[in-house]
Structures are given as structure tokens and as C-alpha cells.
Design a protein around this motif. Sequence first.
Motif, PDB file in Angstrom:
ATOM      1  N   ALA A   1       0.831  -1.208   0.000  1.00  0.00           N
ATOM      2  CA  ALA A   1       0.000   0.000   0.000  1.00  0.00           C
ATOM      3  C   ALA A   1       0.864   1.257   0.000  1.00  0.00           C
ATOM      4  O   ALA A   1       0.594   2.229  -0.724  1.00  0.00           O
ATOM      5  N   HIS A   2       1.930   1.256   0.803  1.00  0.00           N
ATOM      6  CA  HIS A   2       2.773   2.446   0.844  1.00  0.00           C
ATOM      7  C   HIS A   2       3.525   2.647  -0.459  1.00  0.00           C
ATOM      8  O   HIS A   2       3.788   3.780  -0.877  1.00  0.00           O
ATOM      9  N   ILE A   3       3.883   1.530  -1.128  1.00  0.00           N
ATOM     10  CA  ILE A   3       4.576   1.633  -2.410  1.00  0.00           C
ATOM     11  C   ILE A   3       3.658   2.228  -3.467  1.00  0.00           C
ATOM     12  O   ILE A   3       4.070   3.080  -4.275  1.00  0.00           O
ATOM     13  N   ARG A   4       2.390   1.800  -3.454  1.00  0.00           N
ATOM     14  CA  ARG A   4       1.442   2.362  -4.423  1.00  0.00           C
ATOM     15  C   ARG A   4       1.240   3.856  -4.188  1.00  0.00           C
ATOM     16  O   ARG A   4       1.133   4.646  -5.134  1.00  0.00           O
ATOM     17  N   LEU A   5       1.216   4.254  -2.914  1.00  0.00           N
ATOM     18  CA  LEU A   5       1.074   5.679  -2.603  1.00  0.00           C
ATOM     19  C   LEU A   5       2.281   6.473  -3.100  1.00  0.00           C
ATOM     20  O   LEU A   5       2.135   7.533  -3.712  1.00  0.00           O
ATOM     21  N   LEU A   6       3.473   5.972  -2.810  1.00  0.00           N
ATOM     22  CA  LEU A   6       4.681   6.673  -3.236  1.00  0.00           C
ATOM     23  C   LEU A   6       4.782   6.716  -4.759  1.00  0.00           C
ATOM     24  O   LEU A   6       5.182   7.740  -5.340  1.00  0.00           O
ATOM     25  N   ALA A   7       4.453   5.600  -5.412  1.00  0.00           N
ATOM     26  CA  ALA A   7       4.531   5.562  -6.874  1.00  0.00           C
ATOM     27  C   ALA A   7       3.559   6.557  -7.503  1.00  0.00           C
ATOM     28  O   ALA A   7       3.895   7.264  -8.465  1.00  0.00           O
ATOM     29  N   ALA A   8       2.349   6.626  -6.932  1.00  0.00           N
ATOM     30  CA  ALA A   8       1.375   7.580  -7.459  1.00  0.00           C
ATOM     31  C   ALA A   8       1.851   9.013  -7.264  1.00  0.00           C
ATOM     32  O   ALA A   8       1.708   9.869  -8.148  1.00  0.00           O
ATOM     33  N   ALA A   9       2.448   9.293  -6.106  1.00  0.00           N
ATOM     34  CA  ALA A   9       2.925  10.648  -5.828  1.00  0.00           C
ATOM     35  C   ALA A   9       4.040  11.054  -6.770  1.00  0.00           C
ATOM     36  O   ALA A   9       4.207  12.251  -7.058  1.00  0.00           O
ATOM     37  N   ARG A  10       4.802  10.115  -7.283  1.00  0.00           N
ATOM     38  CA  ARG A  10       5.934  10.435  -8.147  1.00  0.00           C
ATOM     39  C   ARG A  10       5.689  10.025  -9.593  1.00  0.00           C
ATOM     40  O   ARG A  10       6.612   9.984 -10.405  1.00  0.00           O
ATOM     41  N   ASN A  11       4.438   9.686  -9.913  1.00  0.00           N
ATOM     42  CA  ASN A  11       4.047   9.337 -11.289  1.00  0.00           C
ATOM     43  C   ASN A  11       4.881   8.184 -11.856  1.00  0.00           C
ATOM     44  O   ASN A  11       5.352   8.237 -12.996  1.00  0.00           O
ATOM     45  N   VAL A  12       5.062   7.174 -11.045  1.00  0.00           N
ATOM     46  CA  VAL A  12       5.826   5.995 -11.456  1.00  0.00           C
ATOM     47  C   VAL A  12       4.851   4.859 -11.760  1.00  0.00           C
ATOM     48  O   VAL A  12       4.016   4.513 -10.909  1.00  0.00           O
ATOM     49  N   PRO A  13       4.931   4.246 -12.935  1.00  0.00           N
ATOM     50  CA  PRO A  13       4.008   3.152 -13.259  1.00  0.00           C
ATOM     51  C   PRO A  13       4.288   1.908 -12.417  1.00  0.00           C
ATOM     52  O   PRO A  13       5.439   1.616 -12.098  1.00  0.00           O
ATOM     53  N   VAL A  14       3.232   1.193 -12.060  1.00  0.00           N
ATOM     54  CA  VAL A  14       3.324  -0.060 -11.317  1.00  0.00           C
ATOM     55  C   VAL A  14       2.859  -1.181 -12.229  1.00  0.00           C
ATOM     56  O   VAL A  14       1.722  -1.153 -12.717  1.00  0.00           O
ATOM     57  N   GLU A  15       3.714  -2.162 -12.450  1.00  0.00           N
ATOM     58  CA  GLU A  15       3.431  -3.247 -13.389  1.00  0.00           C
ATOM     59  C   GLU A  15       3.309  -4.561 -12.631  1.00  0.00           C
ATOM     60  O   GLU A  15       4.159  -4.874 -11.790  1.00  0.00           O
ATOM     61  N   VAL A  16       2.262  -5.326 -12.899  1.00  0.00           N
ATOM     62  CA  VAL A  16       2.058  -6.618 -12.246  1.00  0.00           C
ATOM     63  C   VAL A  16       2.797  -7.705 -13.028  1.00  0.00           C
ATOM     64  O   VAL A  16       2.563  -7.881 -14.226  1.00  0.00           O
ATOM     65  N   VAL A  17       3.691  -8.435 -12.313  1.00  0.00           N
ATOM     66  CA  VAL A  17       4.450  -9.538 -12.913  1.00  0.00           C
ATOM     67  C   VAL A  17       4.219 -10.764 -12.025  1.00  0.00           C
ATOM     68  O   VAL A  17       4.885 -10.936 -10.998  1.00  0.00           O
TER      69      VAL A  17
END
Length: 818
Positions: free
Chosen positions: A786-802
Motif C-alpha cells: 500500500a505504501h509503495i502504491r502511494l509513493l509511486a502515485a505521488a511520483r508518477n511511477v508506473p506499477v506493473e504486475v508480474v
Amino acid sequence: MSVFGLDLEIPWATENLGIELRHGASFAASAAEDALPGELSIAALVQPGLRRNPRRAHLLVSTVLGKHLPTDPRIVIGAGNRLGDLVREVLGEREPVVLGFAETATGLGHCVAARIGAGCYLHSTRRQVESATTLTGFEEGHSHATSHLLQPAPADIFVNDLPLVLVDDEISTGDTAIDAVRALHAFAPRSHYVLASLVDMRTAADRAKFEAFAAELGARIDTVCLASGRTELPDGLIEAVTAMPEPELNPMAAQRGSFGRIELTWPADVPEGGRHGILNSDVAAFDIALKAATDEVHSRLDAEFAGRPVIVLGHEELMYLPLRLAAELAESGTPTRFQTTTRSPAYVLDEPGYPLRRGFRFHAPEPDATAQRYLYNAQWTDGETAPVLLVVIDPPADTDELVSPDGLVDVLTASGADVLIAVLPGADPRTLHADRTDEADPGRTYPQALHGPDFGSYAADEVSWLLKDLSGADLEADVAERERRIQAGVAHYAESLPVEYQPDAEYRELFDRVLADSADRLALAVATVAELVVAERGEDIVLVSLARAGTPVGVLMRRWLRSGVGRPSLTVPHYAVSIVRDRGIDAVALDYLAHHHDPSTIVFVDGWTGKGAITRELTEALDAYHAAGGARFNDELVVLADPGNSVRTYGTRDDFLIASACLNSTVSGLVSRTVLNDTLIGPGEFHGAKFYRELADADVSNQLLDAVTAAFEGIRDQVPAAVAAIRDSDRTPDWSGWASVERVRAEYGVATVNFVKPGVGETTRVLLRRVPWRVLVREADAPEHAHIRLLAAARNVPVEVVPDLAYSCMGLIKELDQ
């Protein structure tokens, strides 16, 4: 024929059981001047005895060692001198280190070392000394007590490349020597070994095996002895000895003998023997202290037992000092013999021609509820004179068990003997370590460790920061510009600091929830890894965290050991030091640690493993430090979590969210990551770091510590099973994390594995202080992300499911145009 007071016509074990000791050759050292005849045969040096042991039923009883037989101490020293002269002929003028085998050869080894002026003498020990650290050890296959421990203080007096002389009373097959040399060579390789013994009883096949071992090792191994021969054993000997009647031990007299004690004086900084090493520079002080102790004993004997002969009894490994004391008494005109107690159960038989005529069995005086100890003969050779038994012990043996029923004093006085216990205070190995370190580096000054609240927000006793305070330096750079310079190769990441990213209120609330949810899991991992360390490294340890991710873990391990929850309270020192990828560990900090502590007690601690880069960096850095003349430190890295499968000692191998990975300095004592910058760090200075006082309002460092500490009580019952599960598992690192990172690097076209950061903790770091490119996750909505998704969203970093990702997540650093 009678040699050294023992009838050697036909040994009882030869006449009645067929044990033959065949003479091979004698070896007389040209410089020897002692109380022994010029040529010594096997029959003059050893007599066949028996033992009820399913692996070995015979026992070679030495006539010159002073172990089982009361022996003129001058003869014992003479045998050691003669053996030392043979060693010197092999070594020439080279200065060696001498190692004596416990328990039998501790005094003999010391005699050899003294004769040749060895730079250091150390004997192995079977005693666990709380204030000492076991450096390494080896096993003895046929013995009743197999483990040999080495406890030099400091380790450097033994860990070097000088020739090593190993001293034992006998070589029977050579297997013990092979096992010892193999273990010691793996730990601290040397090019030359000398094996010295009173007698060498190896067969031709044994000698061939020994030569093959030397060739395999690629080292020179010489053997010297006073005489060689062979032992011929009849078939069925073990069964024959087993069928013999139980021996009669602990003889009783009509009148019990007297008991007294004397407290000997001994300097605290002078080693009383070789258990923790004795240096050539200690010899003069030892001799002075010995003379004073002998005078005290002599006065007491004259006052209470004037004219009586004396048998001086050493206690197990404490052989050399009682031997020298006995020799001083003998030279002064007191009829004196010397021998020692032993752990070895031998067969006692009161028959002419058999060397073990009577025996005593007693409870071990050291804390060991099940152990038995033994003493043989302990009587004057004419059988009529009643000697005083002077028993020399050190403090660990000065216990209630010493004088309790069935203890040593009880069984000896019950036989009618008059017993005088002489208690010798032993040197503290910690004092020896500190003094010897100072002597090795006189006049050097060291930087001062930093402590909170002046540096960092941890309490002063929680951690000593071996860092230079760079709080006033302007080190922060724009994250993107800093990343560009690092990737271009014009700057190293450790030369500057990223601007500390401060998450918003939503993220901070998430941290609070994560901490509350994971406190128990963190507490269990902390307790597990701490107990593993103590179980395998002992209680005399020093925790050294790799700043800064390792620091909260080190503090928590220290808190667990000190808490008394589920274990006796143990207070250990804790430091934080800097390690920098591609630059190594802070050598000045290592110098500081080696100066203040035995290097073998140092335990390096980190938070977690990613692909295992720091594991490798630590090993390479410590090897380089030692190769440059520094102390030898144990390179085993201890971590809370090992998802990278690159260490042996860990609290868990799960890739789970460690709350301290969620933030930067505000969860790490308000201390920045470490800095190695030549413009700010001069020679003789620690690596640096900043203390972010201005972030005190956002600091949750102690909140994390307190939350996990509060969970200790709740997980206490789970700890033994968790520790056992890890100890019983295959803990061999397989570096699977590194392999998975290589696959991802290739698949995504990443230039270097340094840009692939695996695991929850490393992914969080990428988002907090690097320029992230993308985040890979195994599950789209995993709660621990959850914290990673928050940080990624704040920095406009894409999250990819592997889905088949080896870790629960990975962070990829963006490659910037250079």
C-alpha cells in the motif's frame, strides 16, 4: 629396570592382555640439558594402560608428562625443553606461534613455547568462558571430550601467517592433528606447520595418509618427537577390557585428612596460562608473579606441614603454572611431585606393573551438573610417606561443588590425605585484549563516537555512531541532477546526499497502520535473529550495525537481549558504522572496534538483503582490511530479513514490509545515509553523516522501537520454535535473489544490476531517494504494498504486475540521458 620411579620390567597390560609398545627410534636434541637420560625409548616414555571406551580401549600413560603419574616437575619441564629443542632445529630462527592441545598437552605446549621463545603460546580449551570469545575450534574424534575451542585475546595474537607449532603428548594415528590443521588452515592459512609430540606411534599407513594430507593442503608439515614406535593391540581388546570388573575408586581411610585453602596473589594483567594466549612479552611478568605466589605457598607449607613432601595438583587445563610452582618448590629442597586432574576416565587396577594403581572420581567443580572428573595415583612412590596434596585452581573451579559431598576435596580428604587448595585469580581476557591492543599501537588516538541527543534521536546507550558529524555541510542535491552525475560516472552516490523526501499526511498515517499491523512479526524476527547470534557466537558479542538501515535492527536486537523477556538479561555494546558499495567499510571504524574490543566478538548487522550486494561488499572489504594488516573480523552478515537468500543468520527469509523501510532519516534516528567525500573526510576520520535536527517534529524513530519492544512479551513463546526451525533448516545461501535480478535486468534491458532493487525495502528506497523508472509487483493489491502504491502515485511511477516475480516487488531506477 626402573625409570623415573616406575617399574618397567614387564607392564601388566602387556603380560596379561598382550598390548605391546614397540620402540622405533629415539631423537635427542643436541642442546638439551635436563633431568632425562640421553636416549629415551618408548618403554621409558609411556606405559600401557586401559580405558573403558568403545572406540579405544588402551591408554598410553606418559612417564614424563605429569598427568596420571606424580612426576618430578624437573623431569616434566626437561621433556618439554627437549621437545622444544627439536622444534627449534626444524624452525631455524623463525618465530612461531605455539598451540597446545587441551587438556593433556597444555603444560607441555607451554614448556615448548617457553623453551623456543615463541611470540605467542595458546592452548585449546574445553571451558566456555563467559568473558572470552571463541575464535574457532576443531574436533577430536576418539576423545572423551571432543571439542577444542580457541579463545585468544585479542584474536590477532593467533591469526597471522607465522609458522604454527602444534604440541600434543602423543600422535597415535595422526587423525586429530589432521583434523586440527585442516580446520585451522581453513580459518587462517599458513605455509608451515610443525607437529611436536613426546611419542609418535603412527603406522606406515598413518604416515602415508599424513603425507598425502600435507600435499593436499599445499603446506609444509614437519613432525618431531622424543621417540617413535608402534602400538600392537590384540584382537578382542575392547571386549576384554569391557568384561573386566568395575574398578575400585575413591579409597577410604580410617581417619579423614585435613583441608585448608590459601588465596594466592596474581596480577590481573598477567596471563596465568595459555587459555587466552601468553606472549613472549608476558614472560618476565609471569616469572615475577610466579615467584611471589611460590613464596606464599612455601610459607604456608612451612607453617603447617614442615618437612612433608608435596604433590602439586593442577586442575585439568591449568597445568603449566602449577608445574612451575612445583619445580620452584623442588629446587628449594621440598620433596615435590606434580600431576593434574583430568576429564579422562581410565581403568584403575592395583597390580604391580600397571601404572594406574588407584583413582578418584569426583563432581566437576565448574558449573556442570552431569560431569565427572578424575585423578589417578596421587601418592608418593614409596607408598609409605603421606604427602600434602596442594591443589591449584582458578576462580571458575572455586565453587560449592569443590567442597560438596563427592567433590574433589571430599574424596581426597576421605582417603586420609591432607589437602591445601590454592586459589589463583586468573587474568580477565577482556583486560588482556585491551592491554595488548594498546601495546600494539602506542600513542594512536581515535575519533570519538557520537551519541544522542547531540547526534541522532536515539538515546545515548542505544547506539554509538562511529561517524563524523557533517550536519553543517551542504551535501544535498536535486535528486534528478544527482542521479545523472552518478550514472555518468562523474560522481559516486556516497559523495552527496539526496534531498530527504517527506511523504504527506496520508502516507504517514499508512506508516502508523503498517507499524501496528507488523509489530508482532518484527518482534519475532528480531528475537529470532538475536537468539541465533547468541546461540552460535556466545554472549560476549558486540553488535555493529551497517548504517543506516541496520541501525534500528541493531537497537532492537540489543533491546531484546537486555529485556529479560524469555531469556536472562544480557547487555551488549552496539555501534553503527558506514559501508559504501564499491568503496568498502570504514577502515577507521574497524580500527576503533579492534582497539576497544576483540575483533572476533564483532557481529555485523543489517536490515535486510536485496540481491545480496552488501553481503559481498562486506566480505570483500573485511578481506581487504585484513590483507592490509588489519585485524581479522568475522564477515558473516546478520540480517532481520533475507529475501535475497544471501546470508546464513536471519530472522526470516520472507519478503515482508519492515516498517523502518517506509521512511528515511525520520525512522532511523534522524541520521542521513553515510557520506564518503574526500573534501570532508580526512585521514584518520570516520565516514560522515548528517543529523537532521530540523525534522524532529516528523521523527518516528523511537515510536518504531517502542512499538516493537512492546510486542516482545506477546511473542516470547514463539521464539524457541522459530530459532529451532532456522537452525534445523538448510541455511546455505543460494543467491537466488541475485539470479532473479539478473533475469529482470535482461528482460527489461536495464544496463546494470545496480539499477534493479529487489524486495519491499529496496523498492521503497528507490521511491524515496532515487529517480524511479517503474515498479514491478507480484500482486496488484497486496496489502504490504500500500505504501509503495502511494509513493509511486505521488511520483508518477508506473506499477506493473508480474505474477511470476521472485520477490513480492522490485524497483527499477531510471536511466538518465548523460
